[in-house]
Design a protein around this motif. Structure first.
Motif, PDB file in Angstrom:
ATOM      1  N   SER A 619       0.837  -1.201   0.000  1.00  0.00           N
ATOM      2  CA  SER A 619       0.000   0.000   0.000  1.00  0.00           C
ATOM      3  C   SER A 619       0.872   1.252   0.000  1.00  0.00           C
ATOM      4  CB  SER A 619      -0.931   0.012   1.213  1.00  0.00           C
ATOM      5  OG  SER A 619      -0.182   0.196   2.403  1.00  0.00           O
ATOM      6  N   THR A 620       0.231   2.374  -0.219  1.00  0.00           N
ATOM      7  CA  THR A 620       0.906   3.673  -0.249  1.00  0.00           C
ATOM      8  C   THR A 620       0.081   4.670   0.539  1.00  0.00           C
ATOM      9  OG1 THR A 620       1.880   3.269  -2.424  1.00  0.00           O
ATOM     10  CG2 THR A 620       1.688   5.556  -1.746  1.00  0.00           C
ATOM     11  N   ILE A 621       0.754   5.555   1.248  1.00  0.00           N
ATOM     12  CA  ILE A 621       0.053   6.651   1.911  1.00  0.00           C
ATOM     13  C   ILE A 621       0.655   7.973   1.458  1.00  0.00           C
ATOM     14  CG2 ILE A 621       1.521   6.529   3.988  1.00  0.00           C
ATOM     15  CD1 ILE A 621      -0.977   7.472   5.565  1.00  0.00           C
ATOM     16  N   ALA A 685      -3.809  -1.584  -4.122  1.00  0.00           N
ATOM     17  CA  ALA A 685      -3.869  -2.038  -5.513  1.00  0.00           C
ATOM     18  C   ALA A 685      -5.258  -1.876  -6.102  1.00  0.00           C
ATOM     19  CB  ALA A 685      -3.431  -3.502  -5.589  1.00  0.00           C
ATOM     20  N   THR A 686      -6.272  -1.899  -5.254  1.00  0.00           N
ATOM     21  CA  THR A 686      -7.651  -1.894  -5.767  1.00  0.00           C
ATOM     22  C   THR A 686      -8.463  -0.671  -5.372  1.00  0.00           C
ATOM     23  OG1 THR A 686      -8.356  -3.156  -3.813  1.00  0.00           O
ATOM     24  CG2 THR A 686      -7.736  -4.417  -5.775  1.00  0.00           C
ATOM     25  N   ASP A 687      -8.024   0.073  -4.335  1.00  0.00           N
ATOM     26  CA  ASP A 687      -8.889   1.104  -3.767  1.00  0.00           C
ATOM     27  C   ASP A 687      -8.149   2.400  -3.470  1.00  0.00           C
ATOM     28  OD1 ASP A 687     -11.138  -0.729  -3.537  1.00  0.00           O
ATOM     29  OD2 ASP A 687     -10.085  -1.601  -1.821  1.00  0.00           O
ATOM     30  N   TRP A 688      -8.955   3.464  -3.356  1.00  0.00           N
ATOM     31  CA  TRP A 688      -8.543   4.712  -2.709  1.00  0.00           C
ATOM     32  C   TRP A 688      -9.239   4.754  -1.366  1.00  0.00           C
ATOM     33  CZ3 TRP A 688      -4.609   7.208  -4.619  1.00  0.00           C
ATOM     34  CH2 TRP A 688      -4.353   7.162  -5.997  1.00  0.00           C
ATOM     35  N   VAL A 689      -8.497   5.047  -0.308  1.00  0.00           N
ATOM     36  CA  VAL A 689      -9.054   5.094   1.046  1.00  0.00           C
ATOM     37  C   VAL A 689      -8.788   6.478   1.620  1.00  0.00           C
ATOM     38  CG1 VAL A 689      -9.121   4.013   3.318  1.00  0.00           C
ATOM     39  CG2 VAL A 689      -8.521   2.638   1.305  1.00  0.00           C
ATOM     40  N   LEU A 690      -9.855   7.238   1.866  1.00  0.00           N
ATOM     41  CA  LEU A 690      -9.742   8.583   2.414  1.00  0.00           C
ATOM     42  C   LEU A 690     -10.032   8.533   3.907  1.00  0.00           C
ATOM     43  CD1 LEU A 690     -10.373   8.944  -0.695  1.00  0.00           C
ATOM     44  CD2 LEU A 690     -11.271  11.200  -0.078  1.00  0.00           C
ATOM     45  N   MET A 691      -9.214   9.216   4.695  1.00  0.00           N
ATOM     46  CA  MET A 691      -9.343   9.180   6.143  1.00  0.00           C
ATOM     47  C   MET A 691     -10.104  10.392   6.650  1.00  0.00           C
ATOM     48  SD  MET A 691      -7.850   6.365   7.028  1.00  0.00           S
ATOM     49  CE  MET A 691      -7.801   6.642   8.793  1.00  0.00           C
ATOM     50  N   GLY A 692     -11.212  10.147   7.329  1.00  0.00           N
ATOM     51  CA  GLY A 692     -11.975  11.213   7.966  1.00  0.00           C
ATOM     52  C   GLY A 692     -11.843  11.122   9.474  1.00  0.00           C
ATOM     53  N   PHE A 693     -11.912  12.268  10.138  1.00  0.00           N
ATOM     54  CA  PHE A 693     -11.777  12.313  11.601  1.00  0.00           C
ATOM     55  C   PHE A 693     -12.859  13.209  12.191  1.00  0.00           C
ATOM     56  CE2 PHE A 693      -7.456  12.118   9.762  1.00  0.00           C
ATOM     57  CZ  PHE A 693      -7.117  10.829  10.152  1.00  0.00           C
ATOM     58  N   SER A 694     -13.120  13.010  13.476  1.00  0.00           N
ATOM     59  CA  SER A 694     -14.055  13.909  14.153  1.00  0.00           C
ATOM     60  C   SER A 694     -13.613  15.352  13.987  1.00  0.00           C
ATOM     61  CB  SER A 694     -14.145  13.564  15.642  1.00  0.00           C
ATOM     62  OG  SER A 694     -14.609  12.247  15.837  1.00  0.00           O
ATOM     63  N   HIS A 695     -12.312  15.573  14.103  1.00  0.00           N
ATOM     64  CA  HIS A 695     -11.742  16.910  13.946  1.00  0.00           C
ATOM     65  C   HIS A 695     -10.512  16.795  13.055  1.00  0.00           C
ATOM     66  CE1 HIS A 695     -14.408  18.304  17.120  1.00  0.00           C
ATOM     67  NE2 HIS A 695     -14.038  17.242  17.824  1.00  0.00           N
ATOM     68  N   PRO A 696     -10.625  17.156  11.772  1.00  0.00           N
ATOM     69  CA  PRO A 696      -9.527  16.929  10.823  1.00  0.00           C
ATOM     70  C   PRO A 696      -8.246  17.652  11.182  1.00  0.00           C
ATOM     71  CG  PRO A 696     -11.286  18.258   9.835  1.00  0.00           C
ATOM     72  CD  PRO A 696     -11.815  17.699  11.109  1.00  0.00           C
ATOM     73  N   ASN A 697      -8.353  18.794  11.882  1.00  0.00           N
ATOM     74  CA  ASN A 697      -7.158  19.470  12.402  1.00  0.00           C
ATOM     75  C   ASN A 697      -7.513  20.034  13.768  1.00  0.00           C
ATOM     76  OD1 ASN A 697      -4.923  20.981  13.063  1.00  0.00           O
ATOM     77  ND2 ASN A 697      -4.720  21.949  11.067  1.00  0.00           N
ATOM     78  N   ILE A 767     -13.969   4.224   1.298  1.00  0.00           N
ATOM     79  CA  ILE A 767     -13.250   3.384   0.339  1.00  0.00           C
ATOM     80  C   ILE A 767     -13.913   3.483  -1.028  1.00  0.00           C
ATOM     81  CG2 ILE A 767     -12.434   1.060  -0.183  1.00  0.00           C
ATOM     82  CD1 ILE A 767     -12.634   0.396   2.772  1.00  0.00           C
ATOM     83  N   LEU A 768     -13.129   3.918  -1.995  1.00  0.00           N
ATOM     84  CA  LEU A 768     -13.592   4.026  -3.378  1.00  0.00           C
ATOM     85  C   LEU A 768     -12.809   3.040  -4.230  1.00  0.00           C
ATOM     86  CD1 LEU A 768     -15.117   5.477  -5.725  1.00  0.00           C
ATOM     87  CD2 LEU A 768     -13.185   7.074  -5.790  1.00  0.00           C
ATOM     88  N   SER A 769     -13.508   2.076  -4.846  1.00  0.00           N
ATOM     89  CA  SER A 769     -12.851   1.090  -5.698  1.00  0.00           C
ATOM     90  C   SER A 769     -12.357   1.751  -6.982  1.00  0.00           C
ATOM     91  CB  SER A 769     -13.819  -0.043  -6.038  1.00  0.00           C
ATOM     92  OG  SER A 769     -13.260  -0.899  -7.018  1.00  0.00           O
ATOM     93  N   LYS A 770     -11.128   1.453  -7.359  1.00  0.00           N
ATOM     94  CA  LYS A 770     -10.599   1.964  -8.622  1.00  0.00           C
ATOM     95  C   LYS A 770     -11.366   1.411  -9.818  1.00  0.00           C
ATOM     96  CE  LYS A 770      -5.848   2.529  -6.903  1.00  0.00           C
ATOM     97  NZ  LYS A 770      -4.442   2.081  -7.039  1.00  0.00           N
ATOM     98  N   GLN A 771     -12.005   0.268  -9.617  1.00  0.00           N
ATOM     99  CA  GLN A 771     -12.744  -0.355 -10.704  1.00  0.00           C
ATOM    100  C   GLN A 771     -13.898   0.524 -11.187  1.00  0.00           C
ATOM    101  OE1 GLN A 771     -11.722  -3.163 -12.096  1.00  0.00           O
ATOM    102  NE2 GLN A 771     -13.360  -3.128 -13.634  1.00  0.00           N
ATOM    103  N   VAL A 772     -14.392   1.376 -10.290  1.00  0.00           N
ATOM    104  CA  VAL A 772     -15.510   2.256 -10.656  1.00  0.00           C
ATOM    105  C   VAL A 772     -15.147   3.137 -11.851  1.00  0.00           C
ATOM    106  CG1 VAL A 772     -16.897   4.214  -9.844  1.00  0.00           C
ATOM    107  CG2 VAL A 772     -16.494   2.262  -8.337  1.00  0.00           C
TER     108      VAL A 772
END
Length: 778
Positions: A619-621, A685-697, A767-772
């Motif tokens: 994976s990559t971040i 390899a298959t997805d984009w994963v975006l991280m959400g938080f209660s308080h982003p900063n 999670i957004l599948s790249k296949q979309v």
């Protein structure tokens, strides 16, 4: 009764200034300079009812003034929640303390400068909202109300209403709003606070103003004293001190503040680019560059060099956005080529400038884990880098779990690196600071750092040429568990999981159970087809006495060695259960920019304690760079974890990772998935994963109280909203969808999941599948 939350996370970088201007305009405010508007992180909560609008605002440094077309008899009411606010009127500059109310005429003639953080409560009341009350003479000058008497009562009511904006019912809010409106006329009749420059007699105000002007003329005198100014103005030094004391300040404080503000303005001015920082400091009366640097950092939160570099980049971006209007591009190029472009923090050693271009072939580096190469429980922009690498290099980083002391025999004994880090005897603790708290353990007495942050992090690693605004791509090439070095368990791998007091379950025990903490020790099996973990034994936490003699009734301080004789082991736990492995690093972080010591537990825009098992091999971040050098740290290795991390921990297991690090310079990643990055973005390899938080900063949103407030206010609802906003923005700005298309797609093709509910700042991932978008690529 409308409730209007605002988060800059909803907007791409180019849209943020206009969106923030709209927020200010809804309150009768505007940026002090018409051509500028804040483009950084900002949040706001606004609620209105029949002519009354109350808002809480949080944003970065900026200056605001009255909206040009604003009108009305009732002034704006502003309550600063952070120190550092500067008021500028025709009478001069004035420092406004947090907790003092400002009544601001709707007409211009004043401006407010938030040099560090913009955190305030704003109340706007129309004439119609208070039509039943006598307004009195229209306010034409800024008035300051001290927190005493009626003013204190109003401030408390205002703070309470602001704190409950989102929880008051539709029936309760109008009553609260009308109550504030009804009190406005009485507030306007209050005597001004003595900290007003115009307070007292006209002669006192005139004298004070004359003194301020005299100071302004002689800021460059490093030996300027109250006696000198008093003698020059023909008054006694005692009277001078009394006048400044009446403003709620002092001569020394006012002089230092004006000098710092002068240097701040000069460092941001492209016309001063040819002057060194030392020259600018000396010109403002600082004759000791080290003292100036410390004072500037304390006041503004960054070093003078970092501030100048950030302003240079802002000017460059502004010039590009306005087709090179303003400063000529050549001047901006020269400005960017000033020495400020190199990393500002090199506490350990200065890296030769020639190294930046010396290597063209990617190099491999290795960073071992021992007491000299780890920081325990905190991130810091001031940490000396352990190593510096170039973009494209690979690096192997050894990491240790902070839970190894749950079974020292299996996870520490015989391991020189682990023994170095965990060494703690009656006479010596090799890694003393364990957390972002005070070193003297003055709050709870648990130990240095107080355990406010628990993770052992290896690093930091500096990345050559990394500057704020860049993006760091971190590819995880391999993860290998760290085997026991104890001859009795040689070659075997162990980990620990604690169902702890901070777990989501802790107040949900069944009726016959008393709240308790349970530790489970696992063995890791490297089955080629399906590696797994199996429970070896468990025990309930019993009070432990650390080597310094402190009793730990709960699991409240990292690294307390557990004596085998002090606990009762149970070996028949999870019998026949195999737990599939998901090796990953819970913590991958870049240094935050806001403050020097940041608790390692709550994650945020800089990464940190993400606890997302998708950050495994392959994976990559992508993380936004906030400080020169980026300062990458890795830790909190996990063998397995479920979404939610409900009990408080994963299977915590020491591991070694190999990473490829790629630096993407700001302005060079258009049309890339990270082109508008203000949050951790994971790619598999298959997805984009975006991280959400209660308080982003949370550090910016809550200011000085951020590291405690975030624990008290986190919720899955807030985290879900943040994940939604970020995914909507990703689909619109990166994938080119309309808002309606983005929402339609999210409902049918995006998976939202609970990342964790135990890290202070709760997480929801999208999670957004790249296949979309497979056909779109074709």
């Amino acid at each position: 009764m409308s409730l209007r939350p605002y988060s800059s996370e909803s907007y791409c970088e180019g849209e943020r200034p206009e969106a923030w201007r709209d927020v200010l305009a809804s309150l009768g405010l505007q940026p002090a300079a018409a051509a500028t508007s804040h483009a950084g992180h900002a949040t706001a909560v606004r609620r209105s009812s029949e002519g009354v609008t109350l808002a809480t605002l949080s944003a970065g440094p900026q200056a605001v003034t009255a909206q040009a077309e604003a009108h009305g008899d009732h002034p704006l009411v502003l309550l600063p929640l952070e120190d550092g606010l500067s008021l500028k009127t025709a009478a001069g500059h004035q420092i406004i303390a947090a907790g003092h109310l400002l009544l601001l005429p709707r007409a211009s003639g004043w401006s407010l400068s938030f040099a560090r953080d913009f955190r305030a409560v704003v109340l706007s009341v129309s004439c119609d909202a208070a039509r039943s009350r006598t307004v009195g003479p229209r306010l034409t000058e800024v008035q300051q109300i001290a927190p005493s008497g009626f003013g204190d009562m109003f401030i408390r009511m205002l703070e309470s209403a602001a704190g409950h904006l989102e929880t008051l019912s539709d029936a309760e809010w109008p009553a609260a709003a009308q109550g504030l409106a009804d009190l406005m006329p009485a507030l306007m009749r209050q005597a001004p606070a003595t900290s007003d420059l115009n307070a007292g007699s006209a002669s006192k105000a005139a004298t004070l103003q004359r003194l301020c002007q005299a100071i302004e003329r002689r800021l460059d005198d490093p030996d300027l004293t109250p006696a000198k100014v008093a003698a020059a103005e023909g008054i006694s030094e005692r009277y001078l001190q009394k006048l400044f004391g009446g403003t709620g300040s002092s001569f020394t404080h006012y002089l230092r503040e004006r000098r710092l503000q002068r240097t701040c303005a000069d460092l941001a001015n492209p016309a001063e680019a040819h002057h060194s920082i030392s020259e600018i400091a000396f010109r403002a009366g600082f004759n000791d560059s080290a003292h100036f640097s410390r004072a500037f950092r304390h006041r503004f939160g960054v070093s003078p060099r970092e501030y100048r570099q950030a302003e240079a980049e802002r000017h460059a971006a502004t010039a590009a956005a306005t087709a090179q209007r303003g400063w000529p591009q050549q001047a901006l190029v020269q400005l960017r080529n000033q020495p400020a472009r190199t990393a500002a923090r090199r506490p350990a050693a200065e890296f030769p400038a020639s190294d930046f271009c010396a290597e063209t072939t990617p190099q491999h580096h290795h960073l071992t884990a021992d007491a000299s190469r780890v920081h325990w429980g905190y991130f810091s922009r001031s940490l000396p880098p352990q190593i510096e690498i170039a973009s494209g290099d690979t690096i192997t980083i050894e990491t240790l779990t902070q839970h190894a002391s749950d079974d020292p025999e299996r996870m520490i004994s015989g391991d020189a690196g682990a023994e170095s880090v965990f060494h703690w005897t009656h006479d010596q603790k090799n890694v003393d600071r364990r957390g972002a708290g005070p070193l003297d353990a003055s709050i709870y007495g648990r130990g240095a750092g107080e355990g406010f942050g628990v993770h052992i992090c290896t690093g930091p690693v500096a990345v050559k040429d990394a500057q704020p605004g860049d993006v760091l791509e971190i590819r995880i090439l391999d993860i290998v568990p760290r085997a026991s070095r104890n001859p009795d368990f040689k070659g075997r791998v162990f980990g620990s999981s604690v169902a702890a007091w901070w777990g989501y379950h802790y107040k949900e025990f069944l009726a016959e159970q008393h709240a308790h903490e349970a530790v489970t020790i696992y063995e890791i099996f490297a089955d080629e087809a399906a590696p797994y973990a199996r429970a070896a034994y468990s025990y309930r936490w019993a009070p432990q006495v650390d080597p310094f003699g402190t009793v730990h009734a709960t699991y409240d301080y990292p690294g307390v060695p557990v004596q085998p004789s002090s606990v009762r082991r149970r070996h028949d736990v999870l019998d026949g259960v195999r737990i599939p492995l998901r090796p990953h690093f819970g913590v991958i972080a870049l240094a935050p920019r806001e403050v020097d010591f940041v608790d390692s537990v709550p994650p945020a825009y800089f990464g940190g304690n993400l606890d997302n098992w998708r950050l495994g091999k392959g994976s990559t971040i992508y993380l936004p760079v906030s400080v020169p050098g980026a300062l990458l740290s890795v830790g909190d290795p996990h063998a397995a974890q479920g979404d939610g991390e409900l009990g408080g921990t994963a299977i915590e297991c020491s591991m070694t990772g190999t990473f490829e690090v790629i630096l993407h310079k700001k302005g060079e990643f258009a049309d890339k998935p990270f082109a508008d990055l203000t949050y951790p973005l994971i790619e598999t390899a298959t997805d984009w994963v975006l991280m959400g938080f209660s308080h982003p900063n949370y550090l910016a949103e809550f200011g000085a109280k951020g590291q405690s407030e975030v624990y008290a206010t986190s919720s899955l609802d807030l985290a879900m909203k943040d994940a939604f906003r970020k995914m909507r923005r990703f689909l619109m700005s990166i994938k080119g969808l309309t808002e309606d298309e983005a929402i339609a797609l999210m409902s049918v093709a995006v998976d939202f999941g609970v990342t964790q509910v135990v890290d202070g700042n709760w997480g929801v991932h999208a999670i957004l599948s790249k296949q979309v978008f497979a056909d779109a690529r074709a």
